[in-house]
Design a protein around this motif. Structure first.
Motif, short mmCIF file in Angstrom:
data_model
loop_
_atom_site.label_atom_id
_atom_site.label_comp_id
_atom_site.label_asym_id
_atom_site.label_seq_id
_atom_site.Cartn_x
_atom_site.Cartn_y
_atom_site.Cartn_z
N VAL A 1 -27.17 39.21 1.43
CA VAL A 1 -26.09 39.56 0.50
C VAL A 1 -26.35 38.94 -0.87
CG1 VAL A 1 -23.64 39.22 -0.01
CG2 VAL A 1 -24.35 39.91 2.29
N ASN A 2 -26.81 37.70 -0.90
CA ASN A 2 -27.12 37.02 -2.15
C ASN A 2 -28.15 37.80 -2.96
OD1 ASN A 2 -27.48 35.15 -4.20
ND2 ASN A 2 -27.73 33.42 -2.83
N LEU A 3 -29.22 38.21 -2.31
CA LEU A 3 -30.27 38.96 -3.00
C LEU A 3 -29.76 40.29 -3.53
CD1 LEU A 3 -33.32 38.34 -0.62
CD2 LEU A 3 -33.01 37.43 -2.94
N VAL A 4 -28.92 40.95 -2.75
CA VAL A 4 -28.44 42.29 -3.14
C VAL A 4 -27.45 42.21 -4.29
CG1 VAL A 4 -27.18 44.33 -2.39
CG2 VAL A 4 -28.87 43.29 -0.87
N VAL A 5 -26.43 41.35 -4.18
CA VAL A 5 -25.38 41.33 -5.19
C VAL A 5 -25.90 40.82 -6.54
CG1 VAL A 5 -23.57 41.05 -3.47
CG2 VAL A 5 -24.53 39.02 -4.58
N SER A 6 -27.01 40.06 -6.52
CA SER A 6 -27.56 39.54 -7.79
C SER A 6 -28.05 40.68 -8.68
CB SER A 6 -28.70 38.57 -7.50
OG SER A 6 -29.81 39.23 -6.92
N ARG A 7 -28.25 41.86 -8.12
CA ARG A 7 -28.76 42.99 -8.90
C ARG A 7 -27.65 43.77 -9.58
NH1 ARG A 7 -31.48 46.18 -4.27
NH2 ARG A 7 -31.65 47.73 -5.94
N TYR A 8 -26.39 43.44 -9.30
CA TYR A 8 -25.28 44.24 -9.80
C TYR A 8 -24.32 43.41 -10.64
CZ TYR A 8 -26.88 47.54 -6.23
OH TYR A 8 -27.64 48.39 -5.47
N ASP A 9 -23.61 44.11 -11.52
CA ASP A 9 -22.57 43.47 -12.33
C ASP A 9 -21.46 42.95 -11.43
OD1 ASP A 9 -21.22 43.16 -15.11
OD2 ASP A 9 -19.74 44.22 -13.90
N SER A 10 -20.86 41.82 -11.81
CA SER A 10 -19.83 41.19 -10.98
C SER A 10 -18.62 42.10 -10.77
CB SER A 10 -19.39 39.87 -11.59
OG SER A 10 -18.87 40.06 -12.89
N GLN A 11 -18.26 42.89 -11.79
CA GLN A 11 -17.12 43.80 -11.65
C GLN A 11 -17.40 44.88 -10.62
OE1 GLN A 11 -14.04 43.44 -12.98
NE2 GLN A 11 -14.86 41.47 -13.66
N LEU A 12 -18.65 45.32 -10.56
CA LEU A 12 -19.03 46.33 -9.57
C LEU A 12 -18.98 45.74 -8.17
CD1 LEU A 12 -20.03 49.31 -9.75
CD2 LEU A 12 -22.33 48.42 -9.41
N VAL A 13 -19.39 44.48 -8.05
CA VAL A 13 -19.33 43.80 -6.75
C VAL A 13 -17.89 43.68 -6.29
CG1 VAL A 13 -19.80 41.66 -5.53
CG2 VAL A 13 -21.49 42.56 -7.14
N LEU A 14 -16.99 43.29 -7.20
CA LEU A 14 -15.57 43.17 -6.85
C LEU A 14 -14.98 44.52 -6.46
CD1 LEU A 14 -14.35 40.66 -9.59
CD2 LEU A 14 -14.72 40.20 -7.15
N GLU A 15 -15.41 45.57 -7.13
CA GLU A 15 -14.94 46.91 -6.77
C GLU A 15 -15.41 47.29 -5.37
OE1 GLU A 15 -15.16 51.56 -8.38
OE2 GLU A 15 -16.09 49.94 -9.52
N ALA A 16 -16.65 46.96 -5.05
CA ALA A 16 -17.18 47.24 -3.71
C ALA A 16 -16.43 46.44 -2.65
CB ALA A 16 -18.68 46.93 -3.66
N ILE A 17 -16.08 45.20 -2.98
CA ILE A 17 -15.30 44.37 -2.04
C ILE A 17 -13.94 45.00 -1.79
CG2 ILE A 17 -14.12 42.16 -1.75
CD1 ILE A 17 -16.47 40.86 -3.23
N ARG A 18 -13.29 45.46 -2.86
CA ARG A 18 -11.96 46.07 -2.72
C ARG A 18 -12.02 47.34 -1.88
NH1 ARG A 18 -11.14 46.93 -7.63
NH2 ARG A 18 -11.40 49.20 -7.72
N ILE A 19 -12.99 48.18 -2.16
CA ILE A 19 -13.11 49.43 -1.40
C ILE A 19 -13.42 49.13 0.06
CG2 ILE A 19 -14.51 51.52 -1.12
CD1 ILE A 19 -14.86 51.55 -4.16
N THR A 20 -14.31 48.18 0.30
CA THR A 20 -14.66 47.81 1.68
C THR A 20 -13.44 47.31 2.43
OG1 THR A 20 -16.91 47.22 0.98
CG2 THR A 20 -16.15 46.38 3.11
N ALA A 21 -12.62 46.49 1.76
CA ALA A 21 -11.42 45.95 2.41
C ALA A 21 -10.44 47.07 2.76
CB ALA A 21 -10.74 44.94 1.48
N LEU A 22 -10.26 48.02 1.85
CA LEU A 22 -9.33 49.12 2.11
C LEU A 22 -9.84 50.02 3.23
CD1 LEU A 22 -8.39 50.09 -1.57
CD2 LEU A 22 -6.93 48.94 0.11
N VAL A 23 -11.13 50.32 3.21
CA VAL A 23 -11.71 51.16 4.26
C VAL A 23 -11.62 50.46 5.60
CG1 VAL A 23 -13.85 52.20 5.11
CG2 VAL A 23 -13.24 52.42 2.70
N THR A 24 -11.91 49.15 5.63
CA THR A 24 -11.85 48.39 6.86
C THR A 24 -10.45 48.39 7.45
OG1 THR A 24 -13.67 46.94 6.18
CG2 THR A 24 -12.18 46.10 7.89
N ALA A 25 -9.45 48.17 6.59
CA ALA A 25 -8.06 48.17 7.05
C ALA A 25 -7.69 49.54 7.62
CB ALA A 25 -7.12 47.81 5.91
N GLY A 26 -8.13 50.59 6.95
CA GLY A 26 -7.83 51.94 7.43
C GLY A 26 -8.48 52.24 8.77
N MET A 27 -9.74 51.82 8.93
CA MET A 27 -10.43 52.07 10.19
C MET A 27 -9.88 51.22 11.32
SD MET A 27 -12.25 54.53 9.32
CE MET A 27 -12.76 54.76 11.02
#
Length: 219
Positions: free
Chosen positions: A96-122
Motif C-alpha cells: 500500500v505504501n508503494l502504491v499510494v506514494s504515486r498518487y495525490d493525497s486528495q485522490l487517495v482520500l477519495e479512493a478511501i471514501r469510495i472504498t468505505a461506501l462500497v464496503t458498507a453497501g456490500m
C-alpha cells in the motif's frame, strides 16, 4: 488438524459473545489493520522499501502472508489468530505504501471514501442475501484465478495492462466482501471467529481500495 474458521460449527471450549460484541470485535480488528497501514505509509519511506532486494521483498511478502493466513484460518486461539492477522497486515502495508506514494493525497482520500461506501453497501447486501453470495462463491474464485492469469500474461509477455481488468477485480472483490461478511454472520460468534472474519474482510477491502485507486488515477 483444526477446521478452517468458516467451517467451524462451534466447540465446547468456545465462549460465545453477543452479536454487538462480535461485530465490534470485527470492526476494531479491521480498524487496527487500517491504522497500522496508515502508520506505515506515514513513517516508512518508499526509498527504504525500494531498496530491499526484490527477491527478499517478494519472498518475504508471500511467506508472511501465507503463514499469517494459515495461523488465523486454522487457529481457535484469538491471540494466535491476531498474530496471524498482523503477519498479513504488515506486508500488505508495504505494498500500500508503494502504491499510494504515486498518487495525490486528495485522490487517495477519495479512493478511501469510495472504498468505505462500497464496503458498507456490500456488507449490507451480504447480511440481507447471504445465500446468494454463497452460491456465487465458486464463480468468484474461478473469475479471480482467470483474471490473475490474464494479468500475468499481459504484463510478462506483452508489457500492457488493460484498465477493464481493474473494473473486473473491483466487481469480484465486491462479491467477496458480501460473501465473507455473510459467512462471518453464519458461524459461531466467538472472539476468535471475529478476528478471523476481520482478517478475511481486511484482505478483500485492501485489494478493492488499491484497484479503485488505480481506476481513479487514470482519470
Amino acid at each position: 488438524m483444526e477446521h478452517s474458521v468458516f467451517e467451524r460449527q462451534g466447540q465446547l471450549t468456545d465462549r460465545a459473545i453477543s452479536p454487538a460484541a462480535y461485530n465490534l470485535a470485527i470492526g476494531l480488528t479491521l480498524l487496527w489493520g487500517f491504522a497500522v497501514n496508515w502508520w506505515m505509509v506515514d513513517n516508512i519511506s518508499t526509498e527504504w522499501i525500494r531498496g530491499i532486494n526484490p527477491w527478499v521483498f517478494y519472498g518475504g511478502y508471500f511467506a508472511s502472508c501465507m503463514l499469517g493466513v494459515s495461523l488465523f484460518a486454522r487457529s481457535a486461539n484469538p491471540l494466535k489468530s491476531f498474530v496471524g492477522y498482523n503477519l498479513v497486515v504488515v506486508p500488505f502495508g508495504l505494498v500500500v505504501n508503494l502504491v499510494v506514494s504515486r498518487y495525490d493525497s486528495q485522490l487517495v482520500l477519495e479512493a478511501i471514501r469510495i472504498t468505505a461506501l462500497v464496503t458498507a453497501g456490500m456488507m449490507l447486501l451480504g447480511t440481507l442475501f447471504p445465500s446468494f453470495f454463497s452460491r456465487i462463491a465458486s464463480a468468484l474464485f474461478v473469475a479471480l484465478l482467470l483474471v490473475i492469469v490474464v494479468e500475468l500474461v499481459e504484463i510478462l509477455f506483452f508489457g500492457v495492462h488493460h484498465g477493464a481488468l481493474d473494473w473486473i477485480v473491483v466487481l469480484i472483490f465486491c462479491g467477496y466482501i458480501g460473501y465473507d461478511w455473510g459467512r462471518a454472520n453464519q458461524i459461531p460468534r466467538t472472539l476468535d471467529n471475529a478476528i478471523d472474519s476481520a482478517a478475511a474482510l481486511y484482505m478483500d477491502i485492501i485489494i478493492l481500495f488499491l484497484r479503485i485507486l488505480r481506476i481513479l488515477g487514470r482519470r
